[in-house]
Design a protein around this motif. Structure first.
Motif, PDB file in Angstrom:
ATOM      1  N   SER A 107     -38.828  -6.105  12.544  1.00 52.51           N
ATOM      2  CA  SER A 107     -38.282  -7.379  12.083  1.00 52.51           C
ATOM      3  C   SER A 107     -37.018  -7.094  11.532  1.00 52.51           C
ATOM      4  N   GLU A 108     -36.851  -5.788  10.968  1.00 54.68           N
ATOM      5  CA  GLU A 108     -35.414  -5.456  10.295  1.00 54.68           C
ATOM      6  C   GLU A 108     -34.568  -4.964  11.361  1.00 54.68           C
ATOM      7  N   VAL A 109     -35.005  -4.452  12.503  1.00 55.56           N
ATOM      8  CA  VAL A 109     -34.180  -4.023  13.489  1.00 55.56           C
ATOM      9  C   VAL A 109     -33.604  -5.103  14.568  1.00 55.56           C
ATOM     10  N   ALA A 110     -34.582  -6.278  14.457  1.00 52.27           N
ATOM     11  CA  ALA A 110     -34.462  -7.217  15.125  1.00 52.27           C
ATOM     12  C   ALA A 110     -33.642  -8.500  14.569  1.00 52.27           C
ATOM     13  N   ARG A 133     -33.767   5.795  20.503  1.00 52.38           N
ATOM     14  CA  ARG A 133     -32.837   6.673  20.369  1.00 52.38           C
ATOM     15  C   ARG A 133     -32.703   7.264  19.212  1.00 52.38           C
ATOM     16  N   LEU A 134     -33.166   6.732  18.071  1.00 50.20           N
ATOM     17  CA  LEU A 134     -32.850   7.240  16.430  1.00 50.20           C
ATOM     18  C   LEU A 134     -34.241   8.305  16.232  1.00 50.20           C
ATOM     19  N   GLY A 135     -35.265   8.180  17.220  1.00 55.35           N
ATOM     20  CA  GLY A 135     -36.340   9.009  17.024  1.00 55.35           C
ATOM     21  C   GLY A 135     -37.357   8.062  15.964  1.00 55.35           C
ATOM     22  N   LEU A 136     -37.292   6.952  16.027  1.00 55.27           N
ATOM     23  CA  LEU A 136     -38.278   6.332  14.851  1.00 55.27           C
ATOM     24  C   LEU A 136     -39.003   5.345  15.667  1.00 55.27           C
ATOM     25  N   SER A 137     -39.590   5.582  16.837  1.00 57.55           N
ATOM     26  CA  SER A 137     -40.501   4.759  17.559  1.00 57.55           C
ATOM     27  C   SER A 137     -41.766   4.600  16.696  1.00 57.55           C
ATOM     28  N   GLU A 138     -42.308   5.722  16.187  1.00 64.20           N
ATOM     29  CA  GLU A 138     -43.416   5.664  15.559  1.00 64.20           C
ATOM     30  C   GLU A 138     -43.406   4.649  14.132  1.00 64.20           C
ATOM     31  N   LEU A 139     -42.350   4.631  13.696  1.00 58.16           N
ATOM     32  CA  LEU A 139     -42.350   3.734  12.594  1.00 58.16           C
ATOM     33  C   LEU A 139     -42.216   2.071  12.742  1.00 58.16           C
ATOM     34  N   ARG A 140     -42.075   1.850  14.105  1.00 62.71           N
ATOM     35  CA  ARG A 140     -41.944   0.427  14.452  1.00 62.71           C
ATOM     36  C   ARG A 140     -42.604  -0.589  13.484  1.00 62.71           C
ATOM     37  N   ASP A 141     -43.913  -0.170  13.617  1.00 61.70           N
ATOM     38  CA  ASP A 141     -44.781  -1.529  12.803  1.00 61.70           C
ATOM     39  C   ASP A 141     -45.099  -1.206  11.525  1.00 61.70           C
ATOM     40  N   ARG A 142     -44.441  -0.103  10.781  1.00 63.51           N
ATOM     41  CA  ARG A 142     -44.483   0.198   9.233  1.00 63.51           C
ATOM     42  C   ARG A 142     -43.629  -0.612   8.382  1.00 63.51           C
ATOM     43  N   ASP A 143     -44.434  -0.741   7.142  1.00 67.53           N
ATOM     44  CA  ASP A 143     -43.551  -1.825   6.227  1.00 67.53           C
ATOM     45  C   ASP A 143     -42.551  -0.926   5.792  1.00 67.53           C
ATOM     46  N   THR A 144     -41.484  -1.671   5.611  1.00 68.70           N
ATOM     47  CA  THR A 144     -40.060  -1.186   5.290  1.00 68.70           C
ATOM     48  C   THR A 144     -40.139  -0.634   3.780  1.00 68.70           C
ATOM     49  N   PHE A 145     -41.017  -1.206   3.027  1.00 66.85           N
ATOM     50  CA  PHE A 145     -41.048  -0.853   1.465  1.00 66.85           C
ATOM     51  C   PHE A 145     -41.667   0.281   1.527  1.00 66.85           C
ATOM     52  N   ALA A 146     -42.562   0.918   2.244  1.00 67.42           N
ATOM     53  CA  ALA A 146     -43.322   2.368   2.211  1.00 67.42           C
ATOM     54  C   ALA A 146     -42.352   3.331   2.895  1.00 67.42           C
ATOM     55  N   GLU A 151     -35.668   7.636   5.671  1.00 63.15           N
ATOM     56  CA  GLU A 151     -36.194   6.685   6.393  1.00 63.15           C
ATOM     57  C   GLU A 151     -35.589   5.299   6.538  1.00 63.15           C
ATOM     58  N   LYS A 152     -35.313   4.770   5.272  1.00 61.00           N
ATOM     59  CA  LYS A 152     -34.771   3.504   4.930  1.00 61.00           C
ATOM     60  C   LYS A 152     -33.620   3.259   5.796  1.00 61.00           C
ATOM     61  N   GLN A 153     -32.675   4.514   5.027  1.00 62.82           N
ATOM     62  CA  GLN A 153     -31.382   4.481   5.680  1.00 62.82           C
ATOM     63  C   GLN A 153     -31.258   4.577   7.101  1.00 62.82           C
ATOM     64  N   LYS A 154     -31.891   5.135   7.952  1.00 62.51           N
ATOM     65  CA  LYS A 154     -31.864   5.224   9.245  1.00 62.51           C
ATOM     66  C   LYS A 154     -32.350   3.900   9.970  1.00 62.51           C
ATOM     67  N   VAL A 155     -33.403   3.346   9.335  1.00 63.20           N
ATOM     68  CA  VAL A 155     -34.016   2.081   9.951  1.00 63.20           C
ATOM     69  C   VAL A 155     -32.812   1.012   9.686  1.00 63.20           C
ATOM     70  N   ALA A 156     -32.140   1.277   8.473  1.00 63.26           N
ATOM     71  CA  ALA A 156     -31.057   0.136   8.263  1.00 63.26           C
ATOM     72  C   ALA A 156     -29.826   0.329   9.399  1.00 63.26           C
ATOM     73  N   LEU A 157     -29.763   1.531   9.798  1.00 64.79           N
ATOM     74  CA  LEU A 157     -28.667   1.973  10.667  1.00 64.79           C
ATOM     75  C   LEU A 157     -29.098   1.287  11.905  1.00 64.79           C
ATOM     76  N   ALA A 158     -30.184   1.458  12.285  1.00 67.29           N
ATOM     77  CA  ALA A 158     -30.905   0.915  13.658  1.00 67.29           C
ATOM     78  C   ALA A 158     -30.644  -0.591  13.720  1.00 67.29           C
ATOM     79  N   GLY A 159     -30.791  -1.095  12.565  1.00 62.70           N
ATOM     80  CA  GLY A 159     -30.607  -2.452  12.486  1.00 62.70           C
ATOM     81  C   GLY A 159     -29.093  -2.902  12.884  1.00 62.70           C
ATOM     82  N   LEU A 160     -28.233  -1.975  12.699  1.00 63.94           N
ATOM     83  CA  LEU A 160     -26.852  -2.136  13.067  1.00 63.94           C
ATOM     84  C   LEU A 160     -26.572  -1.818  14.614  1.00 63.94           C
ATOM     85  N   LEU A 161     -27.164  -0.601  14.882  1.00 67.00           N
ATOM     86  CA  LEU A 161     -26.905  -0.003  16.203  1.00 67.00           C
ATOM     87  C   LEU A 161     -27.497  -1.093  17.197  1.00 67.00           C
ATOM     88  N   ALA A 162     -28.666  -1.745  16.865  1.00 64.13           N
ATOM     89  CA  ALA A 162     -28.995  -2.630  17.911  1.00 64.13           C
ATOM     90  C   ALA A 162     -28.064  -3.774  18.245  1.00 64.13           C
TER      91      ALA A 162
END
Lengths: 550, 193, 290
Positions: A107-110, A133-146, A151-162
C-alpha cells in the motif's frame, strides 16, 4: 537555454514570510539527465529551501518572496499542476517514518499511483515491477512498521520510483541508517543516476556521500553558494569542522593551516583495583519464547572509562543497556550494580548509579519548566525538595542552561533539549552517564562540538565544560565508528547478540574480518589511524593524528 | 528543521477536512486508541467500576488545537481502536459520545473564544473539558440508552452510566487538557508556528 | 506488550463474508432491537444473532473478555440493578404480581422502606438485557473476523469520502508506531525513577501522574504532522478521485446476498409484527401468575 536539461535554476532566491534574511540567494545551476549533485552545508544553510523550490512546496505551501526561476523539463515549477509535478520530481524525506503512509509495503508503494487515479491493474503491475527492481519483492505483504531502517528507506524510495519521476531529491536519506545500510543505499542512488535519473542528494556527511560518486558538489553557507564544482575541490574551501570530509583531506588542511593542539587529551584509563560499578555475569536474555537477544554477556565497567558500545542495528545494544539500568532483568546470569543484583533493586535505585539518556529528547521531556524537568528525577529517587532544587540548579549551571530555567523544555532548540536530557542525569547524581546515539538528529559540526563538551576535549572554547569529569564513567551507544575512535578509551563491540570484542579502540577495530561480521564499514579515519598506528601506538581523533603524521 | 515552521497555515473554515485534517485525525485516533488500550491494561490502583481514563483529554485537546472534525474523528475512531486493541466489542453510541467530547471543544471559535497563549486560556480549557464531558457523555447515557435502546430508565441511566463517566472524564480532562495545551504552545513557540 | 488488533484470521463462513455485509447485518439487527420490546421476540433475535456468532468459530480464549464485560453490563447493570431492583414497570401495567418482598431497610433522612420485586419488572429486565447481548453477538464477528486494514476500502465502498476513508487507513498505520513510542517513554521515565505503580495522594495528583507519560507521547506524535502533510502532497494526495487498488478484494458473493436477504427479512418481520399485531410490544403473560 537547452530544453533537454531536466533541471535549470536561475538566480534563485527565497525569503520566508516574516523573515528579514534570505534563506537562499543567487543560486544558478543546471543538471543534465543522469547527473548527481551533492548538496552540503550546515543546518540553516538553505539546503531544505532549495529542495522545496524544486519540488514545488515553495511557493505552494510556504509563503514568502521568491526570486529567479526553477524550470523542470523546460517549464516553470510554479506552473506545473501538482499531479504532473509528483510524476516528475520525487522527494525522499530524511525520516522514512514521516514519509511512509501505508501500513503495508504494497500500500505504501501504491500510494502515489492511487492518488493519481490510475487503473488498479496498472497500479498493481507498477508496484510489482518497482519492488522487483529494488529486490524487495518478498517484502510486498509485510507491515511497514516491522521493517529495518534500511528496508524502510528502500520501500519509501520504491514509493517514489513507482511514479517514475525523472528527478530525485534525497534529503539526508542515510542519516538514520547504520554504516552498511547507508553504503548500500548510496550505491543504489548511484545506480539510479546511471539509469538516467537526475539526482540531488543532500548530505552533510560528505565523506559518506562520496560513496555515491556525485558528479558535482554544491556547498551552501548562509543561503549563498560557497562552492559549486568538482567533489575533489571541496576539501580546500570548506570548514572541515562543519562538514565531514575524508580524513586525508582534513589532515592536509590541518597541516597547512594549523589546528588546535589536542594531542594532550589523555587516554582515560580505569582505576584497575577499583570494584566494578557495573558487572554482567553470564547474562542471557530473550523476549517471550523468542531467540536470545543477548547471549553470555560478561562485562565489567570501572570508574575512569569512556566506553563506546558499538554494533549494527539489532545487535542487542539497547537490550544490553536496559539490563544495566535495571529496566530488564536477565533470564540467566546476573547484573550487579555496585555489587548488588538488579533483581533486588528498583529501577530508581539503579538510577543512582547509572543514568541513561534516551536517543530522542521528545520521548522524555514533559514538564512546564526546565527547573521542574530537572527536579523530576531527584524527587522520584527520594531526595528532599531542597536537595532536588539544589541538584537541579547545579545541573543548570553545568550544562549552560542558565537563563532557561523557567522556559518550557519543549520550547527549546533541539541542541538545548539534548543538554536538558543530560542535565536530568546530572541532577540525579548518577555515577555513570549512558547515552543512546548521542549524535542522532544533529549535523556534523553540532554533534562534534557536543561530544567535545561531553568529553572535555578542546578546553578553551566557552561551550566546552568538562561534563565527563562529573561522572565516573561515560558510556555511549553508537553505530558510528569515528565517534568511537575519537572519544572512547574502550570499545565493546556487539555482534550476533554477544560481545565480539572488548578493548581499546586500536585493538578492537584492527580486525577487518570482525568489522565485516558486525556490518561496520571502514572509514578513512580508521584507515589513517591504522596506517599511523606503528608511530602513535593508539587511535586518535583527526586533529591529533594530523600533528603526529606530519 | 526550524524552517518547517514557516509553512503557511491559512485560517480555514472550521469544517474543512483537507490533507492536514486527515493527517491529524489519523494521528489523534491512533494516539487515543493506543492510550486507551495501555491505560485499560495498566489498571492503576483505586479504579474499580469507573475505569480511570486520563486519555479522555486527547480528543478534547485535539479538538481545541485542530478543530471540531479532527476532535470528533479522534474521539470516535480512537475509542473504536482502543476497544479493538483491548479485545472489547463495539459500542457505537459511546464511540459517538467520545467523538462529541472532541468535537465540542473544537467549536470554541464559534462563540468567539480562541485559546491564545494567555494564562486565562487554561482556565477556559479546563471549563471546556468539563462541558465537553458532561454533554458528550449525555448522548449515549441520557439519550440513546434510555430513549432509543431503552435499556434503562432515565434515572438509572443517569445514576449508573452518565454520572460516573461524566464526572471521571471531567476531572481527567480539566486537569490534563490544560497541561497538554501548555506543552503544545511551548512546542509551537519553539518552531514558531 | 505489542499493539496488535484482535483480528483472528480464519476460513469460517463469517470470515469469508464481505466486511460490508457484516456491517450492514449488524446495523439491521441494531434497528430490530430498537423496534422490539417483546421478550419473546428479543430472545428469538438473540438466538439468531448467536447462531451467526457461532458460525464465525471464534476462540473463547480470546473472546471471553468481551463477553464478560457485556454479560456484566446486561445482566447486572441493565437487567438486575437498574430494572428489576430499582426500575419502574412499563406505564401500561396496572396491577403488579409480587415475586418477593425484600426485608425493610432503614436509611437516614429517608426513613424505613420496603422494596417489593414484581414479576412485571423481571420480564422487563429480561427483555432489556437481551438487547446488548444480541448486539454484541452481531458485532464481535465483525470486529474479530475483519482485518482492520480493510476498513478504509470497505468504508470507501460504503460511500465515505476518500479523505475520511484514507484517515482510517492512516490511523492503522500509526497505531504500532505510537505504541512503540509510548513504551519508549515509559522506559525513559522509569530510568528517571518514575514508578508506574506508585500511589499519589488525592485524585488530582493521581491524574497529574499521567502527564510524564501522556505529554511526550502526544507532542511527539503530532510534532511530525506537518512533514506528513508535505509527504502526502508531494505524492499527489488530494489532486482528484483516488483509486483504491485493493478494492477488488471486496466483492459480494452468494453468501453475502443470503445473509443480507435474511437480515432484511428479519427487519421486515419485526416491523410487520410491531405495526400489525400485538407482538413486539411489552409482553407479560399475566395468566401464568393468575
Amino acid at each position: 537555454m537547452a530544453v533537454d536539461m531536466p533541471l535549470v535554476i536561475e538566480d534563485l532566491g527565497f525569503r520566508y514570510a516574516a523573515r528579514t534574511e534570505w534563506a537562499l540567494q543567487g543560486l544558478s545551476l543546471s543538471l543534465r539527465p543522469g547527473e548527481m549533485l551533492l548538496v552540503a552545508g550546515a543546518s540553516g544553510s538553505g539546503k531544505s529551501t532549495l529542495l522545496r523550490c524544486i519540488n514545488g512546496l515553495i511557493p505552494r505551501s510556504y509563503r514568502g518572496d521568491m526570486a529567479g526561476s526553477v524550470r523542470v523539463n523546460g517549464e516553470e515549477v510554479q506552473n506545473y499542476p501538482l499531479a504532473k509535478l509528483a510524476q516528475t520530481v520525487g522527494t525522499l524525506l530524511q525520516d522514512p517514518e514521516k514519509q511512509i503512509l501505508g501500513a503495508h509495503v504494497k500500500s505504501e508503494v501504491a500510494f502515489g499511483l492511487e492518488n493519481l487515479g490510475l487503473p488498479a491493474r496498472e497500479i498493481k503491475a507498477r508496484v510489482a515491477g518497482t519492488l522487483a527492481r529494488l529486490g524487495l519483492s518478498e517484502l510486498r505483504d509485510r507491515d511497514t512498521f516491522a521493517l529495518s531502517g534500511g528496508e524502510k528507506q528502500k520501500v519509501a524510495l520504491a514509493g517514489l520510483l513507482a511514479m517514475e519521476p525523472s528527478i530525485l531529491l534525497l534529503d539526508e536519506p542515510v542519516s538514520s541508517l547504520d554504516a552498511a545500510s547507508a553504503r548500500e543505499a548510496l550505491l543504489l542512488f548511484r545506480q539510479l543516476a546511471d539509469e538516467g535519473k537526475t539526482v540531488v542528494l543532500v548530505e552533510h556527511r560528505v565523506e559518506d556521500a562520496l560513496a555515491a560518486r556525485p558528479d558535482r558538489v554544491l556547498y551552501l553557507k548562509a543561503g549563498q553558494v560557497h562552492y559549486l564544482g568538482d567533489p575533489n575541490g571541496l576539501a580546500d574551501v570548506v570548514d572541515w569542522r562543519q562538514v565531514k570530509l575524508p580524513t586525508p583531506a582534513v589532515i592536509r588542511r590541518i597541516q597547512v593551516q594549523g589546528g588546535r593542539d589536542l594531542a594532550s587529551v589523555p587516554p582515560a584509563a580505569p582505576t584497575p583495583n577499583a570494584p566494578p560499578l557495573v558487572a554482567f555475569q553470564n547474562v542471557s536474555f530473550h523476549y517471550g519464547d523468542g531467540p536470545d537477544v543477548l547471549r553470555d554477556i560478561n562485562l565489567e565497567i570501572r570508574a575512569g572509562e569512556r566506553v563506546a558500545l558499538l554494533g549494527s542495528n539489532g545487535a542487542g545494544k539497547s537490550t544490553l543497556v536496559k539490563h544495566a539500568i535495571g529496566l530488564i532483568k536477565p533470564r540467566r546470569g546476573r547484573v550487579l550494580i555496585e555489587g548488588r543484583d538488579t533483581r533486588d533493586l528498583s529501577v530508581a535505585q539503579v538510577a543512582k548509579t547509572v543514568g541513561y539518556c534516551f536517543q530522542s529528547p521528545s520521548h522524555m521531556l514533559f514538564a512546564p519548566t526546565v527547573k521542574e524537568e530537572l527536579a523530576f528525577g531527584p524527587r522520584n529517587l527520594g531526595y528532599t525538595e531542597t536537595e532536588a532544587q539544589q541538584f537541579s540548579a547545579e545541573a543548570v549551571a553545568m550544562l549552560k542552561l542558565v537563563g532557561l530555567e523557567d522556559y518550557s523544555p519543549l520550547s527549546l532548540s533541539f541542541g538545548q533539549q539534548k543538554r536538558v536530557t543530560i542535565a536530568c542525569v546530572v541532577a540525579m547524581r548518577s555515577k555513570i552517564l549512558a547515552l543512546d546515539e548521542p549524535t542522532a538528529g544533529q549535523d556534523f559540526g553540532t554533534y562534534m562540538s557536543f561530544m567535545d563538551s561531553l568529553t572535555g576535549v578542546g578546553g578553551a572554547d566557552d561551550m566546552h565544560t568538562d561534563i565527563a569529569s562529573h561522572f565516573d564513567v561515560l558510556l555511549f551507544i553508537t553505530h558510528d565508528l569515528d565517534l568511537a575512535i575519537s572519544y572512547a578509551s574502550r570499545v565493546v563491540l556487539l555482534a550476533d547478540h554477544t560481545i565480539a570484542a572488548d578493548g581499546p579502540p586500536h585493538e578492537v577495530l584492527r580486525d577487518q574480518a570482525l568489522l565485516d561480521r558486525c556490518r561496520l564499514v571502514r572509514t578513512s579515519l580508521l584507515e589513517e589511524n591504522l596506517r599511523a598506528l606503528p608511530h602513535t601506538g593508539r587511535f586518535m581523533r583527526v586533529e591529533a593524528l594530523a600533528q603526529r603524521v606530519g | 528543521m526550524a524552517t518547517t515552521s514557516m509553512r503557511a497555515q491559512p485560517k480555514e473554515n472550521l469544517w474543512a477536512f483537507g490533507t492536514r485534517e486527515i493527517v491529524y485525525s489519523a494521528i489523534g485516533a491512533a494516539l487515543y486508541g493506543v492510550l486507551n488500550w495501555v491505560f485499560n491494561n495498566l489498571q492503576l490502583p483505586g479504579t474499580n467500576l469507573v475505569s480511570f481514563r486520563p486519555p479522555v483529554a486527547i480528543p478534547m485537546f485535539m479538538g481545541i488545537v485542530f478543530g471540531p472534525l479532527v476532535g470528533f474523528f479522534t474521539g470516535f475512531f480512537g475509542n473504536v481502536l482502543g476497544d479493538l486493541l483491548s479485545g472489547y466489542g463495539f459500542y457505537w453510541h459511546w464511540d459517538v459520545g467520545n467523538g462529541l467530547m472532541g468535537l465540542l471543544p473544537g467549536l470554541l471559535p464559534l462563540v468567539g473564544i480562541s485559546l491564545a497563549r494567555a494564562q486565562r486560556s487554561y482556565v477556559i480549557a479546563a471549563v471546556t473539558a468539563i462541558v465537553a464531558s458532561l454533554v458528550g457523555m449525555a448522548f449515549p447515557a441520557l439519550l440513546i440508552n434510555p430513549f432509543v435502546m431503552r435499556e434503562m430508565d432515565f434515572g438509572a441511566a443517569f445514576a449508573t452510566l452518565w454520572l460516573p463517566a461524566a464526572v471521571s472524564n471531567s476531572v481527567n480532562g480539566a486537569i490534563l487538557v490544560p497541561i497538554l495545551l501548555a506543552a503544545w504552545n511551548a512546542y509551537r513557540a519553539r518552531s514558531g508556528r | 506488550m505489542f499493539a496488535s488488533f484482535q483480528y483472528i484470521p480464519g476460513q469460517s463462513f463469517v470470515h469469508r463474508l464481505d466486511p460490508r455485509t457484516k456491517l450492514i447485518a449488524f446495523l439491521l439487527v441494531v434497528v430490530c432491537t430498537i423496534i422490539l420490546d417483546d421478550a419473546r421476540l428479543l430472545l428469538a433475535l438473540f438466538a439468531l444473532s448467536l447462531a451467526y456468532y457461532l458460525l464465525a468459530r471464534l476462540p473463547w480464549r480470546t473472546l471471553w473478555r468481551a463477553w464478560a464485560f457485556v454479560l456484566f453490563f446486561a445482566i447486572f447493570l441493565v437487567g438486575g440493578f437498574s430494572t428489576i431492583l430499582f426500575g419502574q414497570p412499563p406505564a401500561q401495567v396496572t396491577t403488579l404480581h409480587p415475586l418477593l418482598t425484600l426485608p425493610p431497610i432503614t436509611l437516614p433522612i429517608i426513613g424505613t422502606f420496603q422494596k417489593v420485586i414484581a414479576w412485571e419488572t423481571v420480564f422487563l429486565g429480561f427483555a432489556r438485557m437481551l438487547r446488548p447481548l444480541a448486539i454484541m453477538a452481531m458485532i464481535l464477528p465483525f470486529s474479530f473476523t475483519t482485518s482492520p486494514y480493510l476498513y478504509g476500502v470497505a468504508f470507501r465502498k460504503l460511500g465515505l469520502s476518500d479523505g475520511v476513508a484514507f484517515a482510517l487507513d492512516l490511523a492503522m498505520r500509526y497505531v504500532p508506531t505510537i505504541a512503540r513510542d509510548f513504551f519508549i517513554t515509559v522506559d525513559a521515565q522509569r530510568a528517571r525513577g518514575y514508578e508506574l505503580e506508585a500511589k499519589a495522594a488525592g485524585i488530582i495528583n493521581m491524574i497529574r501522574r499521567a502527564a510524564p507519560l501522556m505529554v511526550p507521547v502526544t507532542i511527539h506524535a503530532i510534532a511530525g504532522g506537518e512533514e506528513v502533510v508535505e509527504a502526502m502532497e508531494l505524492r499527489a494526495f488530494g489532486v482528484g478521485r483516488r483509486t483504491w487498488s485493493e478494492a477488488d478484494t471486496l466483492h459480494l458473493k452468494t453468501a453475502d446476498y443470503v445473509v443480507l436477504g435474511l437480515a432484511v427479512l428479519v427487519l421486515l418481520t419485526c416491523l410487520g409484527l410491531r405495526w400489525f399485531t400485538s407482538y413486539g410490544s411489552y409482553w407479560f403473560p399475566a395468566e401464568w401468575f393468575a
